[in-house]
Scaffold this active site. Structure first.
Site, short mmCIF file in Angstrom:
data_model
loop_
_atom_site.label_atom_id
_atom_site.label_comp_id
_atom_site.label_asym_id
_atom_site.label_seq_id
_atom_site.Cartn_x
_atom_site.Cartn_y
_atom_site.Cartn_z
N ARG A 69 0.86 -1.18 0.00
CA ARG A 69 0.00 0.00 0.00
C ARG A 69 0.89 1.23 0.00
O ARG A 69 1.98 1.22 0.59
CB ARG A 69 -0.87 0.03 1.26
N GLU B 184 -2.24 8.02 -4.01
CA GLU B 184 -2.59 7.59 -5.37
C GLU B 184 -4.03 7.97 -5.68
O GLU B 184 -4.85 8.01 -4.75
CB GLU B 184 -2.35 6.09 -5.54
N HIS C 161 -1.37 0.41 -9.69
CA HIS C 161 -2.09 -0.47 -8.75
C HIS C 161 -2.81 -1.61 -9.50
O HIS C 161 -4.02 -1.74 -9.45
CB HIS C 161 -3.09 0.35 -7.92
#
Ligand code: DGY
Length: 321
Positions: A240, A269, A287
């Protein structure tokens, strides 16, 4: 729509077959049809009056948002990580929360390896250069990277995905070190050795981060940790954003304190630190750790199954607490 029919709001575009499954089970579905997940007031507007919610990691479901959704009883997160949801606030309101473990383990482990290879062997950087028309022939001293086979791999976070990453390392003749809060039984991590974090950072050629995000793992890798790593080391983050201090990482990549990085997740993000974007030795992906058709469909369907469990009065198969 009947007064008692289950109503689900879906905050991001999912697959038509997943919507059909919910409808077949009697759900009234309100689905957002965009890859850009709904946030804040837009999510509230979609979910107003609904008793269940299906969201991805991109939608933040915090206490303030929950306060505006008094009918909500169930949140099915599409993802194994659920730091996007304030679980304590949900539970205080009697709302069940579920996630999607297991189904994405192997696909995400593959992605960690893809990023490690891409960063170690300078795949993105050399491809960009080739496409720009610079290639004149093989330069024996050009585009030199570092080996993956036979090197030392350090894994921080030896859960399901960490173990799947370690298993792959056997085929590449690697020494595997790991760091976890607890040392695992040898049967769980047969080819890996537990070491302190600083030892792992000092001795590893490649470091892969697979820990969940929490206040305890915030900036787990920052300036002082990067300073312990080898100047040729590759750092991979598929965990993460926020686990790595992106500003410190950009500085370490720029100064040559470490060799390269492969990143799939970022602080803030989808906004990426400008310095990271400019660095040739950073391989950056959006991602996509779990992004294969089979796995993403599996994740959405598992989230749907959690909703269906809840709908028939069962405890969802993947509750989080
Ligand atoms: C996960 O499942 O946590 C992935 O990162 C997708 O959000």
């Amino acid at each position: 729509m009947t007064a008692n029919s289950p109503q689900v709001a879906i905050g991001v575009r999912v697959f038509p077959e997943s919507i059909a499954k919910l409808q077949a089970a009697g759900f009234t579905v309100r689905a957002h049809d965009s890859a850009q997940a709904l946030q804040g007031a837009d999510l509230v507007a979609l979910a107003k009056g609904a008793n269940s919610l299906l969201v991805s990691a991109s939608s933040r479901v915090d206490a303030a948002l929950l306060e505006q959704l008094p009918h909500l009883r169930m949140i099915a997160n599409i993802g194994v990580g659920y730091n996007n949801i304030d679980v304590a606030a949900a539970q205080a309101r009697g709302i069940q929360v579920s996630n999607t473990p297991d189904v994405l383990t192997e696909t995400t482990a593959d992605m960690a390896w893809a990023l490690m290879f891409a960063a170690a062997r300078r795949i993105s950087e050399s491809e960009r250069w080739l496409r720009e028309g610079h290639w004149q022939g093989i330069a024996l001293d050009g585009w030199l990277g570092v080996d993956v086979h036979g090197s030392t791999l350090g894994i921080i976070g030896m859960g399901r995905i960490g173990s799947a990453i370690a298993r792959r390392a056997q085929g590449f003749g690697m020494r595997v070190l790991y760091h976890n809060r607890t040392q695992l039984p040898a049967t769980t991590a047969p080819n890996a050795t537990w070491v302190e974090k600083h030892t792992l950072l000092q001795e590893s050629d490649h470091v892969i981060l697979v820990v969940p995000y929490s206040p305890q793992t915030h900036h787990l890798i920052g300036t002082s940790e990067l300073a312990l790593m080898k100047p040729t080391a590759v750092l991979v983050n598929i965990a993460r954003g926020g686990v790595v201090d992106d500003v410190a990482l950009a500085q370490a990549l720029k100064s040559g304190q470490i060799g390269a990085a492969g990143l799939d997740v970022y602080e803030n993000e989808p906004h990426i630190h400008a310095e990271l974007l400019a660095l040739p030795n950073a391989v950056l992906t959006p991602h996509i750790g779990s992004a294969t058709k089979r796995t993403r469909l599996g994740m959405v369907n598992l989230a749907v199954d959690n909703l269906l469990d809840w709908h028939v009065g069962k405890i969802p198969r993947n509750t989080v607490s």
